[in-house]
Design a protein around this motif. Structure first.
Motif, PDB file in Angstrom:
ATOM      1  N   TYR A  77      48.078  36.324  60.153  1.00 17.71           N
ATOM      2  CA  TYR A  77      47.774  35.876  58.791  1.00 17.71           C
ATOM      3  C   TYR A  77      47.877  36.985  57.743  1.00 17.71           C
ATOM      4  CZ  TYR A  77      45.823  31.408  60.458  1.00 17.71           C
ATOM      5  OH  TYR A  77      45.656  30.159  60.992  1.00 17.71           O
ATOM      6  N   HIS A  78      48.245  38.166  58.126  1.00 18.97           N
ATOM      7  CA  HIS A  78      48.279  39.289  57.174  1.00 18.97           C
ATOM      8  C   HIS A  78      49.184  38.940  55.982  1.00 18.97           C
ATOM      9  CE1 HIS A  78      48.848  43.359  55.577  1.00 18.97           C
ATOM     10  NE2 HIS A  78      47.738  43.670  56.230  1.00 18.97           N
ATOM     11  N   PRO A  79      48.737  39.229  54.743  1.00 15.01           N
ATOM     12  CA  PRO A  79      49.512  38.769  53.567  1.00 15.01           C
ATOM     13  C   PRO A  79      50.863  39.435  53.399  1.00 15.01           C
ATOM     14  CG  PRO A  79      47.670  40.160  52.917  1.00 15.01           C
ATOM     15  CD  PRO A  79      47.478  39.886  54.363  1.00 15.01           C
ATOM     16  N   THR A  80      51.043  40.657  53.918  1.00 14.92           N
ATOM     17  CA  THR A  80      52.331  41.345  53.712  1.00 14.92           C
ATOM     18  C   THR A  80      53.124  41.535  54.994  1.00 14.92           C
ATOM     19  OG1 THR A  80      51.174  43.478  53.903  1.00 14.92           O
ATOM     20  CG2 THR A  80      51.480  42.571  51.677  1.00 14.92           C
ATOM     21  N   ASN A  81      52.424  41.886  56.088  1.00 18.16           N
ATOM     22  CA  ASN A  81      53.136  42.174  57.342  1.00 18.16           C
ATOM     23  C   ASN A  81      52.943  41.101  58.406  1.00 18.16           C
ATOM     24  OD1 ASN A  81      53.953  44.692  56.264  1.00 18.16           O
ATOM     25  ND2 ASN A  81      51.962  45.593  56.856  1.00 18.16           N
ATOM     26  N   GLY A  82      52.319  40.008  58.057  1.00 14.19           N
ATOM     27  CA  GLY A  82      52.042  38.972  59.047  1.00 14.19           C
ATOM     28  C   GLY A  82      53.259  38.149  59.410  1.00 14.19           C
ATOM     29  N   LEU A  83      53.261  37.671  60.651  1.00 18.57           N
ATOM     30  CA  LEU A  83      54.374  36.862  61.145  1.00 18.57           C
ATOM     31  C   LEU A  83      54.504  35.571  60.357  1.00 18.57           C
ATOM     32  CD1 LEU A  83      56.594  36.279  63.252  1.00 18.57           C
ATOM     33  CD2 LEU A  83      54.798  35.328  64.725  1.00 18.57           C
ATOM     34  N   LEU A  84      53.402  34.949  60.040  1.00 17.89           N
ATOM     35  CA  LEU A  84      53.460  33.657  59.358  1.00 17.89           C
ATOM     36  C   LEU A  84      54.046  33.804  57.948  1.00 17.89           C
ATOM     37  CD1 LEU A  84      52.872  30.674  59.486  1.00 17.89           C
ATOM     38  CD2 LEU A  84      50.511  31.135  58.770  1.00 17.89           C
ATOM     39  N   ASN A  85      53.635  34.855  57.230  1.00 19.41           N
ATOM     40  CA  ASN A  85      54.197  35.061  55.893  1.00 19.41           C
ATOM     41  C   ASN A  85      55.666  35.462  55.947  1.00 19.41           C
ATOM     42  OD1 ASN A  85      52.292  34.521  53.751  1.00 19.41           O
ATOM     43  ND2 ASN A  85      51.023  36.131  54.646  1.00 19.41           N
ATOM     44  N   SER A  86      56.061  36.131  57.008  1.00 16.01           N
ATOM     45  CA  SER A  86      57.480  36.461  57.157  1.00 16.01           C
ATOM     46  C   SER A  86      58.311  35.197  57.333  1.00 16.01           C
ATOM     47  CB  SER A  86      57.672  37.388  58.363  1.00 16.01           C
ATOM     48  OG  SER A  86      56.966  38.591  58.172  1.00 16.01           O
ATOM     49  N   ILE A  87      57.794  34.258  58.131  1.00 19.27           N
ATOM     50  CA  ILE A  87      58.505  32.990  58.322  1.00 19.27           C
ATOM     51  C   ILE A  87      58.567  32.206  57.008  1.00 19.27           C
ATOM     52  CG2 ILE A  87      58.444  30.774  59.534  1.00 19.27           C
ATOM     53  CD1 ILE A  87      57.183  32.233  61.903  1.00 19.27           C
ATOM     54  N   LEU A  88      57.438  32.178  56.297  1.00 20.73           N
ATOM     55  CA  LEU A  88      57.428  31.468  55.019  1.00 20.73           C
ATOM     56  C   LEU A  88      58.355  32.126  53.995  1.00 20.73           C
ATOM     57  CD1 LEU A  88      53.608  30.689  54.662  1.00 20.73           C
ATOM     58  CD2 LEU A  88      55.437  29.120  55.328  1.00 20.73           C
ATOM     59  N   GLY A  89      58.409  33.464  53.994  1.00 17.73           N
ATOM     60  CA  GLY A  89      59.303  34.159  53.077  1.00 17.73           C
ATOM     61  C   GLY A  89      60.752  33.874  53.356  1.00 17.73           C
ATOM     62  N   SER A  90      61.106  33.652  54.623  1.00 19.91           N
ATOM     63  CA  SER A  90      62.499  33.362  54.968  1.00 19.91           C
ATOM     64  C   SER A  90      62.969  32.029  54.424  1.00 19.91           C
ATOM     65  CB  SER A  90      62.666  33.391  56.495  1.00 19.91           C
ATOM     66  OG  SER A  90      61.897  32.359  57.099  1.00 19.91           O
ATOM     67  N   VAL A  91      62.048  31.153  54.092  1.00 19.27           N
ATOM     68  CA  VAL A  91      62.424  29.846  53.529  1.00 19.27           C
ATOM     69  C   VAL A  91      62.077  29.771  52.051  1.00 19.27           C
ATOM     70  CG1 VAL A  91      62.249  28.638  55.720  1.00 19.27           C
ATOM     71  CG2 VAL A  91      60.212  28.861  54.259  1.00 19.27           C
ATOM     72  N   VAL A  96      59.154  30.734  50.435  1.00 14.44           N
ATOM     73  CA  VAL A  96      57.751  30.512  50.052  1.00 14.44           C
ATOM     74  C   VAL A  96      57.095  31.864  49.810  1.00 14.44           C
ATOM     75  CG1 VAL A  96      55.521  29.537  50.737  1.00 14.44           C
ATOM     76  CG2 VAL A  96      57.652  28.387  51.399  1.00 14.44           C
ATOM     77  N   ALA A  97      56.337  31.974  48.738  1.00 16.44           N
ATOM     78  CA  ALA A  97      55.665  33.225  48.396  1.00 16.44           C
ATOM     79  C   ALA A  97      54.604  33.554  49.429  1.00 16.44           C
ATOM     80  CB  ALA A  97      55.043  33.120  47.003  1.00 16.44           C
ATOM     81  N   PRO A  98      54.315  34.838  49.654  1.00 13.87           N
ATOM     82  CA  PRO A  98      53.277  35.232  50.625  1.00 13.87           C
ATOM     83  C   PRO A  98      51.926  34.610  50.273  1.00 13.87           C
ATOM     84  CG  PRO A  98      54.587  37.114  49.965  1.00 13.87           C
ATOM     85  CD  PRO A  98      54.983  36.002  49.048  1.00 13.87           C
ATOM     86  N   GLN A  99      51.206  34.209  51.313  1.00 12.76           N
ATOM     87  CA  GLN A  99      49.914  33.564  51.161  1.00 12.76           C
ATOM     88  C   GLN A  99      48.809  34.483  51.702  1.00 12.76           C
ATOM     89  OE1 GLN A  99      49.686  30.409  49.655  1.00 12.76           O
ATOM     90  NE2 GLN A  99      51.879  30.755  49.288  1.00 12.76           N
ATOM     91  N   PHE A 100      47.711  34.559  50.968  1.00 12.20           N
ATOM     92  CA  PHE A 100      46.561  35.342  51.416  1.00 12.20           C
ATOM     93  C   PHE A 100      45.593  34.370  52.108  1.00 12.20           C
ATOM     94  CE2 PHE A 100      43.368  38.822  50.004  1.00 12.20           C
ATOM     95  CZ  PHE A 100      43.315  39.250  51.323  1.00 12.20           C
ATOM     96  N   PHE A 101      45.935  34.031  53.351  1.00 12.29           N
ATOM     97  CA  PHE A 101      45.224  32.950  54.050  1.00 12.29           C
ATOM     98  C   PHE A 101      43.728  33.222  54.199  1.00 12.29           C
ATOM     99  CE2 PHE A 101      49.621  32.543  55.578  1.00 12.29           C
ATOM    100  CZ  PHE A 101      49.866  31.218  55.285  1.00 12.29           C
TER     101      PHE A 101
END
Length: 386
Positions: free
Chosen positions: A222-236, A238-243
């Motif tokens: 869930y990390h906002p900058t280096n997290g796997l989930l935000n990386s996947i969202l960024g590839s499509v 979507v802006a990074p999320q601070f979950f």
């Protein structure tokens, strides 16, 4: 009367001569009907005395007759006593065997009972006692204050009520999602097969994973900058999320972690319930033209009602007890949006050193959970038997 007539009359009045017993052949040793013949008379072949129709028995032979009679009745009494003795011995043997079986059963149950008493029931009793005091953990000083802690929790503690609200929100998020997802996955993997077995193992793997480790890993995901989930969202795009740092996203993010962790247990329970449904019900329904959704709605769901009740109650209890992911991932934040009741009790006991007050909260929480479980069991009760 002439002399000859008198002789004939005397002869007629004399008793007829009896045949000696010894001369009667094979039956000579038996007593005449209705008479008891002493042993010496039977040996000598003498007939019993006709006087009064009863044979005369010499005093020396009376003990033989008495022993003969006692032998008959004593034999019957002895058989009865022996039968009663055998029945008594059998009852004693069965009773001793029952005692041994009970002792063996209690011996096997003893370790679990000791653990239950020492680590479950006794802490509850001790927590109730401490809840009636103002115990301080560091000093160990305590004074009886009655129900003051309970009155404080109900009347003046706003944080307690807020933590209850957060806890119920978490329960309402987790229980339906985990139940529906567990049932759907159980339906997918209920058929045997090597690939299906691998999928089952993969789904159950998180259950045996440490929750502390799982929480730490998901914190990185869930990390906002280096997290796997935000990386996947960024590839499509979507802006990074601070979950874990957003009030609206923190509690759902933790709910996703616990559902991922525990859904394998729910799948196993549903699989057991699905395999317990007789296949003849499905065959009969298919014969009548039922398919797909009709089979699920009219056969699977009704016959899984008890299993679903168990899953819902157990999942609800586990949801109320959530603590580890809160402590590892958010510490109750942001802005107390994830501060559930268990975390609040820990905070009161170990951060503010109010063990007595925390114990009172725990007792109130126990009653609340029992009440919710009772209501759920009543609502999900089923009279379906198969």
């Amino acid at each position: 009367m002439q002399r000859g007539e008198l002789s004939l009359l005397v002869r007629a009045r004399q008793p007829a001569p009896r045949t000696p017993v010894a001369l009667q052949g094979r039956g000579a040793l038996r007593d005449p009907p209705g008479q008891a013949v002493p042993r010496d008379l039977r040996q000598l072949g003498a007939a019993p005395s006709p006087d009064a129709g009863v044979p005369r028995i010499r005093p020396a032979d009376r003990h033989h007759v008495q022993r003969h009679r006692e032998g008959r009745t004593g034999g019957e009494d002895g058989e009865g006593h022996r039968d009663e003795g055998r029945r008594g011995a059998e009852e004693i043997r069965l009773e001793r065997r029952s005692v041994r079986l009970h002792l063996t059963a209690y011996g096997f149950l003893a370790p679990a009972l000791v653990v239950l008493l020492v680590f479950r029931l006794w802490p509850i009793v001790e927590a109730f006692r401490v809840s009636l005091t103002d115990l301080n953990i560091t000093s160990g000083v305590q004074h009886p204050i009655g129900a003051a802690n309970y009155v404080r929790a109900v009347t003046t503690d706003e944080s307690f009520r807020e933590s209850l609200v957060v806890t119920f929100e978490y329960v309402l998020l987790r229980v339906p999602v985990q139940t529906v997802l567990g049932l759907a996955l159980a339906l997918l993997v209920q058929r045997p097969g090597r690939v299906v077995a691998l999928v089952r193992g993969a789904l159950f793997l998180p259950v045996v994973t440490s929750l502390v480790i799982a929480s730490a890993i998901w914190s990185q995901i869930y990390h906002p900058t280096n997290g796997l989930l935000n990386s996947i969202l960024g590839s499509v795009g979507v802006a990074p999320q601070f979950f874990l740092g957003t009030v609206s996203q923190a509690l759902p993010a933790i709910t996703a972690v616990t559902v991922w962790k525990e859904v394998g247990f729910t799948i196993i329970i549903f699989l057991a319930g699905l395999h317990a449904i007789p296949p003849e019900f499905y065959d009969a329904a298919r014969t009548d033209g039922a398919e797909g959704w009709q089979l699920f709605r009219h056969i699977t769901l009704p016959l899984l009602r008890r299993t679903m009740a168990f899953v819902v109650v157990v999942t609800t209890i586990f949801s109320f007890q959530v603590y580890t992911p809160i402590y590892i991932m958010t510490k109750g934040g942001p802005v107390d949006s994830t501060k559930v009741i268990v975390y609040y009790m820990w905070e009161r006991a170990f951060a503010f050193l109010e063990a007595g007050y925390a114990s009172a909260l725990a007792m109130m929480f126990l009653v609340l959970v029992l009440a919710v479980a009772a209501v759920q069991l009543w609502l999900t009760r089923s009279g379906v038997e198969y």
